[in-house]
Design an enzyme around this catalytic site. Structure first.
Site, PDB file in Angstrom:
ATOM      1  N   CYS A 135      26.020  -4.778 -58.781  1.00 30.18           N
ATOM      2  CA  CYS A 135      24.794  -4.819 -59.584  1.00 30.18           C
ATOM      3  C   CYS A 135      25.072  -5.444 -60.946  1.00 30.18           C
ATOM      4  O   CYS A 135      25.574  -4.777 -61.850  1.00 30.18           O
ATOM      5  CB  CYS A 135      24.226  -3.411 -59.726  1.00 30.18           C
ATOM      6  N   CYS A 138      23.148  -3.876 -63.806  1.00 33.15           N
ATOM      7  CA  CYS A 138      23.678  -2.578 -64.243  1.00 33.15           C
ATOM      8  C   CYS A 138      24.957  -2.752 -65.056  1.00 33.15           C
ATOM      9  O   CYS A 138      25.160  -2.105 -66.075  1.00 33.15           O
ATOM     10  CB  CYS A 138      24.015  -1.689 -63.044  1.00 33.15           C
ATOM     11  N   ASP A 139      25.862  -3.606 -64.587  1.00 38.40           N
ATOM     12  CA  ASP A 139      27.225  -3.603 -65.130  1.00 38.40           C
ATOM     13  C   ASP A 139      27.617  -4.855 -65.904  1.00 38.40           C
ATOM     14  O   ASP A 139      28.685  -4.888 -66.510  1.00 38.40           O
ATOM     15  CB  ASP A 139      28.231  -3.394 -63.969  1.00 38.40           C
TER      16      ASP A 139
HETATM   17  P1  FAD Z   1      19.519   6.388 -53.881  1.00 37.38           P
HETATM   18  O1  FAD Z   1      20.047   6.652 -55.227  1.00 37.38           O
HETATM   19  O2  FAD Z   1      20.157   5.338 -53.039  1.00 37.38           O
HETATM   20  O3  FAD Z   1      19.512   7.742 -53.069  1.00 37.38           O
HETATM   21  C1  FAD Z   1      19.214   7.774 -51.710  1.00 37.38           C
HETATM   22  C2  FAD Z   1      19.304   9.218 -51.256  1.00 37.38           C
HETATM   23  O4  FAD Z   1      18.832   9.324 -49.909  1.00 37.38           O
HETATM   24  C3  FAD Z   1      20.728   9.783 -51.246  1.00 37.38           C
HETATM   25  O5  FAD Z   1      20.697  11.058 -51.855  1.00 37.38           O
HETATM   26  C4  FAD Z   1      21.057   9.950 -49.761  1.00 37.38           C
HETATM   27  O6  FAD Z   1      21.929  11.034 -49.499  1.00 37.38           O
HETATM   28  C5  FAD Z   1      19.658  10.214 -49.213  1.00 37.38           C
HETATM   29  N1  FAD Z   1      19.494   9.962 -47.792  1.00 37.38           N
HETATM   30  C6  FAD Z   1      19.673   8.790 -47.114  1.00 37.38           C
HETATM   31  N2  FAD Z   1      19.435   8.994 -45.801  1.00 37.38           N
HETATM   32  C7  FAD Z   1      19.093  10.307 -45.660  1.00 37.38           C
HETATM   33  C8  FAD Z   1      18.749  11.131 -44.545  1.00 37.38           C
HETATM   34  N3  FAD Z   1      18.703  10.647 -43.297  1.00 37.38           N
HETATM   35  N4  FAD Z   1      18.473  12.442 -44.777  1.00 37.38           N
HETATM   36  C9  FAD Z   1      18.501  12.955 -46.034  1.00 37.38           C
HETATM   37  N5  FAD Z   1      18.808  12.211 -47.126  1.00 37.38           N
HETATM   38  C10 FAD Z   1      19.116  10.915 -46.922  1.00 37.38           C
HETATM   39  N6  FAD Z   1      20.687   1.469 -61.769  1.00 37.38           N
HETATM   40  C11 FAD Z   1      20.392   1.509 -63.084  1.00 37.38           C
HETATM   41  O7  FAD Z   1      19.225   1.582 -63.455  1.00 37.38           O
HETATM   42  N7  FAD Z   1      21.393   1.506 -64.023  1.00 37.38           N
HETATM   43  C12 FAD Z   1      22.710   1.454 -63.696  1.00 37.38           C
HETATM   44  O8  FAD Z   1      23.573   1.420 -64.556  1.00 37.38           O
HETATM   45  C13 FAD Z   1      23.031   1.424 -62.315  1.00 37.38           C
HETATM   46  N8  FAD Z   1      24.317   1.384 -61.922  1.00 37.38           N
HETATM   47  C14 FAD Z   1      24.610   1.382 -60.593  1.00 37.38           C
HETATM   48  C15 FAD Z   1      25.946   1.377 -60.212  1.00 37.38           C
HETATM   49  C16 FAD Z   1      26.265   1.394 -58.872  1.00 37.38           C
HETATM   50  C17 FAD Z   1      27.725   1.403 -58.464  1.00 37.38           C
HETATM   51  C18 FAD Z   1      25.241   1.402 -57.883  1.00 37.38           C
HETATM   52  C19 FAD Z   1      25.594   1.426 -56.406  1.00 37.38           C
HETATM   53  C20 FAD Z   1      23.918   1.388 -58.261  1.00 37.38           C
HETATM   54  C21 FAD Z   1      23.584   1.376 -59.622  1.00 37.38           C
HETATM   55  N9  FAD Z   1      22.261   1.358 -60.035  1.00 37.38           N
HETATM   56  C22 FAD Z   1      21.973   1.427 -61.366  1.00 37.38           C
HETATM   57  C23 FAD Z   1      21.167   1.296 -59.067  1.00 37.38           C
HETATM   58  C24 FAD Z   1      20.585   2.711 -58.835  1.00 37.38           C
HETATM   59  O9  FAD Z   1      21.646   3.572 -58.519  1.00 37.38           O
HETATM   60  C25 FAD Z   1      19.571   2.684 -57.709  1.00 37.38           C
HETATM   61  O10 FAD Z   1      18.573   1.740 -57.985  1.00 37.38           O
HETATM   62  C26 FAD Z   1      18.926   4.063 -57.543  1.00 37.38           C
HETATM   63  O11 FAD Z   1      19.895   5.054 -57.348  1.00 37.38           O
HETATM   64  C27 FAD Z   1      17.969   4.069 -56.381  1.00 37.38           C
HETATM   65  O12 FAD Z   1      17.454   5.364 -56.280  1.00 37.38           O
HETATM   66  P2  FAD Z   1      16.795   5.903 -54.938  1.00 37.38           P
HETATM   67  O13 FAD Z   1      16.298   7.272 -55.284  1.00 37.38           O
HETATM   68  O14 FAD Z   1      15.846   4.935 -54.385  1.00 37.38           O
HETATM   69  O15 FAD Z   1      17.955   6.006 -53.853  1.00 37.38           O
END
Ligand code: FAD
Length: 307
Positions: A135, A138-139
């Site tokens: 990302c 992000c970084d």
């Molecule tokens: P996610 O955070 O992906 O969470 C998905 C959830 O769904 C997880 O808890 C998982 O366990 C659950 N899940 C999946 N399948 C199932 C299932 N079958 N049953 C039950 N639960 C399930 N964004 C920023 O804004 N700033 C940053 O600095 C930043 N840094 C990042 C660094 C890294 C290394 C990464 C990988 C991402 C970063 N991001 C950052 C992006 C950010 O993390 C994502 O955009 C955000 O987390 C997305 O949120 P979400 O709730 O959609 O899903």
């Protein structure tokens, strides 16, 4: 007898927890299953500097613990478990947790996120979070005035390369093919940016590093020759995989597998099923946009239930 819940939230990232905060404050007693990554993607990183409200930055794990506590404070039930099957043919929807426990849900918010694709090199895994990132938004800031590499040849890779070029001293764009797959306009932006060097027909053989993190990459050209580049950041831009297998034959997905939602709402093609966060967002994929769409899903769901 099967348990019946008003709202089931699948996923414990910023989208799922935000939905849980809003729904619990609306007294709708949401039940949230965390999945295999409690707290979601942010628990795999260290410092978050771009989420409003944290002027000094915040540790990714800490932020997710805070979101969880905020949801629990208003009565959301956060449960350990993975949803292994859903049947969306009729309401209340039939859901299976961990392959055995069954429940029925009047409505569902899907917030299962998306997973970045990596090359699969052990050295890449070793330096994840220590110079290896998927990302740039992000970084990228952490690599100001340094040399970095971006892997990929599509629109995202070109966009990330030009974004990083505005911060970094030099950006290598490592492209497997002899051409870029990106749109013509995007290609032009890359070719017109003096501090981007495109390395066509190159693959990454190894990410190099030491105790300080990434220091370089060993590249192998298609003709077999090898070349070492000195870099501090190694950015993957070879796509994401939305976590939608569970819903594949039931919900409308786009060509890449993201859940399709109606207009600016979180409504899917099935009434009572909503989607929030990265699982329905091929464009932005940020914590704040995921949290925002978790709020949208909670409000859409609330209106649906109160109707
Ligand atoms: P996610 O955070 O992906 O969470 C998905 C959830 O769904 C997880 O808890 C998982 O366990 C659950 N899940 C999946 N399948 C199932 C299932 N079958 N049953 C039950 N639960 C399930 N964004 C920023 O804004 N700033 C940053 O600095 C930043 N840094 C990042 C660094 C890294 C290394 C990464 C990988 C991402 C970063 N991001 C950052 C992006 C950010 O993390 C994502 O955009 C955000 O987390 C997305 O949120 P979400 O709730 O959609 O899903």
């Amino acid at each position: 007898m099967e348990e019946e819940v008003k709202v089931l939230i699948i996923g414990s990232g910023p989208a799922g927890y935000t939905a849980a905060i809003y729904l619990s404050r609306a007294n709708l007693q949401p039940v949230l299953y965390e999945g295999i990554t409690p707290g979601g993607q942010l628990t795999t990183t260290t410092e978050i500097e771009n989420f409003p409200g944290y002027p000094d930055g915040v540790d990714g794990n800490q932020m997710m613990v805070d979101m969880r506590r905020q949801a629990e404070r208003f009565g959301a039930q956060i449960r350990t478990g993975v949803i292994t099957r859903v049947d969306l043919a009729s309401r209340p929807f039939h859901v299976v947790v961990d392959g055995e426990q069954e429940l029925r849900a009047e409505s569902i918010i899907i917030a299962t996120g998306a997973t970045a694709k990596y090359l699969g090199l052990p050295s890449e895994t070793k330096y994840r979070g220590q110079g290896v990132s998927a990302c740039a938004t992000c970084d990228g800031f952490f690599y100001r005035k340094k040399d970095v590499a971006v892997v990929g040849g599509g629109d995202t890779a070109c966009e990330e390369a030009t974004y990083l070029a505005s911060l970094c001293r030099k950006v290598y764009l490592i492209v497997r093919k002899p051409f870029l797959r990106a749109s013509k306009a995007m290609q032009q932006r890359v070719f017109n940016t003096p501090n981007i060097e495109v390395l066509f027909e190159h693959n990454t053989a190894e990410v190099l590093g030491d105790e300080s993190g990434v220091t370089g990459a060993l590249l192998r050209a298609n003709d077999g020759s090898e070349r070492k580049i000195d870099i501090s950041g190694f950015f993957l831009a070879i796509g994401h995989h939305p976590n939608t297998e569970l819903f594949a034959d039931q919900l409308q997905l786009d060509a890449e597998g993201y859940i399709v939602t109606e207009g600016t709402s979180s409504r899917t093609n099935i009434e009572g099923v909503f989607a929030a966060g990265d699982v329905q967002d091929p464009h932005y994929r940020q914590a704040i946009t995921a949290a925002g769409s978790g709020c949208v899903a909670a409000l859409d769901c609330e209106r649906f239930l109160l109707r």
